[in-house]
Design a protein around this motif. Sequence first.
Motif, PDB file in Angstrom:
ATOM      1  N   LEU A 131     -17.140 -24.375 -13.663  1.00  0.00           N
ATOM      2  CA  LEU A 131     -16.887 -25.773 -13.344  1.00  0.00           C
ATOM      3  C   LEU A 131     -15.997 -25.809 -12.111  1.00  0.00           C
ATOM      4  O   LEU A 131     -14.997 -25.089 -12.052  1.00  0.00           O
ATOM      5  N   PRO A 132     -16.327 -26.616 -11.110  1.00  0.00           N
ATOM      6  CA  PRO A 132     -15.423 -26.733  -9.966  1.00  0.00           C
ATOM      7  C   PRO A 132     -14.021 -27.136 -10.417  1.00  0.00           C
ATOM      8  O   PRO A 132     -13.848 -28.036 -11.253  1.00  0.00           O
ATOM      9  N   GLU A 133     -13.031 -26.484  -9.859  1.00  0.00           N
ATOM     10  CA  GLU A 133     -11.646 -26.658 -10.307  1.00  0.00           C
ATOM     11  C   GLU A 133     -11.143 -28.086 -10.113  1.00  0.00           C
ATOM     12  O   GLU A 133     -10.232 -28.539 -10.810  1.00  0.00           O
ATOM     13  N   ARG A 134     -11.783 -28.818  -9.221  1.00  0.00           N
ATOM     14  CA  ARG A 134     -11.295 -30.171  -8.949  1.00  0.00           C
ATOM     15  C   ARG A 134     -11.503 -31.132 -10.118  1.00  0.00           C
ATOM     16  O   ARG A 134     -10.834 -32.158 -10.195  1.00  0.00           O
ATOM     17  N   TYR A 135     -12.425 -30.820 -11.025  1.00  0.00           N
ATOM     18  CA  TYR A 135     -12.581 -31.676 -12.211  1.00  0.00           C
ATOM     19  C   TYR A 135     -11.326 -31.626 -13.088  1.00  0.00           C
ATOM     20  O   TYR A 135     -10.736 -32.674 -13.381  1.00  0.00           O
ATOM     21  N   PRO A 136     -10.909 -30.458 -13.570  1.00  0.00           N
ATOM     22  CA  PRO A 136      -9.682 -30.450 -14.371  1.00  0.00           C
ATOM     23  C   PRO A 136      -8.456 -30.873 -13.572  1.00  0.00           C
ATOM     24  O   PRO A 136      -7.533 -31.483 -14.137  1.00  0.00           O
ATOM     25  N   ALA A 137      -8.441 -30.579 -12.265  1.00  0.00           N
ATOM     26  CA  ALA A 137      -7.309 -31.022 -11.450  1.00  0.00           C
ATOM     27  C   ALA A 137      -7.231 -32.544 -11.426  1.00  0.00           C
ATOM     28  O   ALA A 137      -6.133 -33.125 -11.491  1.00  0.00           O
ATOM     29  N   MET A 138      -8.381 -33.196 -11.346  1.00  0.00           N
ATOM     30  CA  MET A 138      -8.412 -34.665 -11.359  1.00  0.00           C
ATOM     31  C   MET A 138      -7.868 -35.203 -12.681  1.00  0.00           C
ATOM     32  O   MET A 138      -7.070 -36.150 -12.704  1.00  0.00           O
ATOM     33  N   VAL A 139      -8.298 -34.599 -13.791  1.00  0.00           N
ATOM     34  CA  VAL A 139      -7.835 -35.049 -15.101  1.00  0.00           C
ATOM     35  C   VAL A 139      -6.332 -34.850 -15.242  1.00  0.00           C
ATOM     36  O   VAL A 139      -5.601 -35.736 -15.723  1.00  0.00           O
ATOM     37  N   ARG A 140      -5.836 -33.680 -14.828  1.00  0.00           N
ATOM     38  CA  ARG A 140      -4.396 -33.423 -14.923  1.00  0.00           C
ATOM     39  C   ARG A 140      -3.603 -34.403 -14.067  1.00  0.00           C
ATOM     40  O   ARG A 140      -2.576 -34.930 -14.496  1.00  0.00           O
ATOM     41  N   ALA A 141      -4.079 -34.638 -12.838  1.00  0.00           N
ATOM     42  CA  ALA A 141      -3.361 -35.540 -11.939  1.00  0.00           C
ATOM     43  C   ALA A 141      -3.322 -36.966 -12.482  1.00  0.00           C
ATOM     44  O   ALA A 141      -2.379 -37.721 -12.203  1.00  0.00           O
ATOM     45  N   ALA A 142      -4.337 -37.321 -13.268  1.00  0.00           N
ATOM     46  CA  ALA A 142      -4.396 -38.667 -13.841  1.00  0.00           C
ATOM     47  C   ALA A 142      -3.604 -38.781 -15.130  1.00  0.00           C
ATOM     48  O   ALA A 142      -3.488 -39.880 -15.687  1.00  0.00           O
ATOM     49  N   GLY A 143      -3.062 -37.668 -15.632  1.00  0.00           N
ATOM     50  CA  GLY A 143      -2.214 -37.710 -16.819  1.00  0.00           C
ATOM     51  C   GLY A 143      -2.855 -37.222 -18.094  1.00  0.00           C
ATOM     52  O   GLY A 143      -2.296 -37.397 -19.177  1.00  0.00           O
ATOM     53  N   GLY A 144      -4.019 -36.565 -17.998  1.00  0.00           N
ATOM     54  CA  GLY A 144      -4.680 -36.047 -19.182  1.00  0.00           C
ATOM     55  C   GLY A 144      -4.594 -34.539 -19.280  1.00  0.00           C
ATOM     56  O   GLY A 144      -4.161 -33.857 -18.342  1.00  0.00           O
ATOM     57  N   VAL A 145      -5.006 -34.004 -20.415  1.00  0.00           N
ATOM     58  CA  VAL A 145      -5.141 -32.569 -20.631  1.00  0.00           C
ATOM     59  C   VAL A 145      -6.638 -32.243 -20.593  1.00  0.00           C
ATOM     60  O   VAL A 145      -7.419 -32.816 -21.354  1.00  0.00           O
TER      61      VAL A 145
END
Length: 246
Positions: A29-43
């Motif tokens: 999975l491109p790393e930017r997907y989890p990075a987006m979720v983390r930056a938005a406040g999710g796990v």
Amino acid sequence: MDNRPVIGISTQLLDAAWGRWDRQRAVLLPERYPAMVRAAGGVAVLLPPDAPQYAAQAVERLDALVVAGGEDVDPALYGARPHPLTVANAPERDAWEAALLRAALAAGKPVLGVCRGMQLLNVVFGGTLVQHLPDVVGHEGHVGPPNAYGRHPVRPVPDTLLGGLLPEPELVVPTFHHQAVDRLGEGLTVAAYAADGTVEAIEAPAGFVLGVQWHPEQDPADLRLAEALVRAASLVRETALITAAG
């Protein structure tokens, strides 16, 4: 106590090389997907393709679901024969993600479909896809240069969920797709268009169920969609905690 909502993100199975390994089957999975979720406040939790019968169990442990971009959806799922340029080579992922979507919808969990994820969302609702968009619009402006994303404007539809989140009349988004919505799935609403008429976002009438044809994870400066997903997931999490506490 940290009560950040848990957001599941679907992944793909591919042959990959790293370190001393020339070729291994890998969950990617491109790393930017989890990075987006983390930056938005999710796990962020990654969901590799699994047997569809386990989808409900997986979704039960999540507060929201993101279905990521990737390979073309198998045209057989919407009763069509493959176009010569359709590359539908992920049957395990098709079955798993369709089951995840159905489980999330049944459980009232927030859903965000990105590119392929939006297309599969439309198919799950009984819709169909344009298999090669340049045949319809006469250009390749929805696909970027090799190994890069393109950019083009989209127009959110006012008085929709998306239109409330992105209230500007037009915004430029990162894009890379050669397929798109053809017949809209039953009960869905178009929430954004491209200038050439291509459907760029769809949503369901209840809850947070949204699909976008573009790639919001590729624009870390604009987290509005991810933040809205996390807010909706937080509400789901809080409601579940209150219910469990009696």
